[in-house]
Write a protein that holds these residues in place. Structure first.
Motif, PDB file in Angstrom:
ATOM      1  N   ALA A 295      15.717 -32.761 -10.507  1.00 49.01           N
ATOM      2  CA  ALA A 295      14.658 -33.345 -10.534  1.00 49.01           C
ATOM      3  C   ALA A 295      14.931 -35.050 -10.121  1.00 49.01           C
TER       4      ALA A 295
ATOM      5  N   LEU B 219       6.975 -37.477  -9.872  1.00 50.19           N
ATOM      6  CA  LEU B 219       7.811 -36.683 -10.594  1.00 50.19           C
ATOM      7  C   LEU B 219       8.082 -35.337  -9.487  1.00 50.19           C
TER       8      LEU B 219
ATOM      9  N   THR C 167      10.271 -31.875  -8.620  1.00 57.86           N
ATOM     10  CA  THR C 167      11.297 -30.872  -9.099  1.00 57.86           C
ATOM     11  C   THR C 167      11.049 -29.340  -8.121  1.00 57.86           C
TER      12      THR C 167
ATOM     13  N   GLN D 136      12.960 -32.546 -21.694  1.00 56.83           N
ATOM     14  CA  GLN D 136      13.927 -31.543 -21.073  1.00 56.83           C
ATOM     15  C   GLN D 136      15.009 -31.480 -21.642  1.00 56.83           C
TER      16      GLN D 136
ATOM     17  N   TYR E 152       9.603 -37.005 -17.757  1.00 58.31           N
ATOM     18  CA  TYR E 152      10.659 -35.520 -17.832  1.00 58.31           C
ATOM     19  C   TYR E 152      12.065 -35.767 -18.711  1.00 58.31           C
TER      20      TYR E 152
END
Length: 314
Positions: free
Chosen positions: A262, A298, A300, A146, A142
């Motif tokens: 996140a 994850l 989100t 990002q 992640y």
């Protein structure tokens, strides 16, 4: 409530329970000395109530310990005073608790160990844990995406344990193989603690004039990180990635917070999974999986509502 699916190891426990509809089950866990363990205590007591209602003949005794010595003494009491035949235990520390747990195992108590593995695996019949390497891997993937594959980051570790090593090793392996242009400026232990997270982040902010992102590994640490950033009035940091699924952070993700975009699960509800698997095995006499690993997911804005437990202290 939706939960992550369990990944169950292929090996099965060598010993199967004789069917026991009147089992006495001890649950030994650390006291709520920080957010995550507060969640463990919440889920253990909630699941005790659910299971005793589901299986009227069984008795579940939940004990919380303030340190390793306290837990060792409680384990002995669970055997001699409460006459348990089954134990679900999240050790305060792996090393000091291995011998006390093995003593119960050697006397015929079926043992399920949760989260913090023992130094002698022969002392346990089953193991239930979160996916620590997976947590590091998901976090790195992640963060790398990002940042567009480049930038400077700092890492706040937990405590010196196998669990922490697994997370950090997997995190660094992903960066090395897929995102070599992301540089770790420094990494320090923050002991899964808000105050330590604040102090470590203060040091990082003093020493590094430009930080693109922070991997705090744990939401309790991240609370301290955010406080330090706010006091220093630093605006260069694009986001802070914690972990474990603290409800306040899941809510931030749900609400579209600019810094907490996140989270990565390492749910304290794993104690509930361990209790349910163990009790089912006790009551039905069926074999329990030797190893059960709960994947790190994850979180989100799109799926955060599935991991938000407002009644939990964590």
């Amino acid at each position: 409530m939706k939960k992550a699916l369990l990944t169950v190891g292929l090996l099965m426990a060598s010993a199967a329970f004789a069917q026991n509809k009147n089992a006495v089950i001890g649950v030994s866990i650390p006291a709520a000395d920080h957010g995550w363990t507060g969640g463990v205590v919440y889920w253990a007591n909630r699941t005790k109530t659910e299971l005793e209602k589901q299986y009227p003949g069984i008795k579940i005794i939940v004990k919380t310990a303030k340190d390793a010595n306290d837990q060792a003494n409680q384990l002995q009491d669970l055997l001699t005073v409460n006459k348990i035949d089954t134990l679900v235990v999240l050790p305060y520390e792996s090393g000091p608790l291995t011998r006390p747990i093995k003593n119960l195992h050697d006397k015929g108590v079926f043992v399920t160990v949760v989260d913090r593995g023992l130094t002698d695996e022969s002392a346990q019949d089953a193991y239930v844990a979160g996916d620590n390497p997976g947590m590091g891997k998901v976090s790195a993937e992640y963060l790398g995406k990002q940042l567009g594959g480049k930038g400077n980051i700092v890492v706040l570790r937990g405590i010196p344990t196998v669990i922490d090593n697994q997370r950090v090793d997997a995190f660094e392996a992903v960066l090395k193989s897929k995102y070599p242009n992301i540089k770790i400026l420094d990494k320090k232990f923050a002991n899964w603690n808000r105050d330590d997270g604040f102090k470590v982040m203060q040091d990082f902010l003093t020493r590094f004039p430009k930080i693109d992102a922070v991997w705090a590994q744990d939401d309790d640490i991240a609370v301290g990180v955010l406080k330090a950033m706010d006091q220093a009035k630093r605006t260069d940091i694009k986001f802070v990635l914690g972990g474990a699924g603290m409800k306040e952070f899941i809510k931030k993700v749900m609400d579209g917070d600019k810094l907490i975009t996140a989270d990565v699960t390492y749910a304290p509800s794993m104690i509930a999974d361990a209790m349910k698997l163990t009790v089912k095995s006790v009551v039905t006499g069926s074999k329990m999986p030797k190893t059960t690993i709960i994947p790190s997911v994850l979180v989100t804005k799109q799926n955060a509502k599935n991991y938000y437990y407002p009644d939990s202290p964590f």
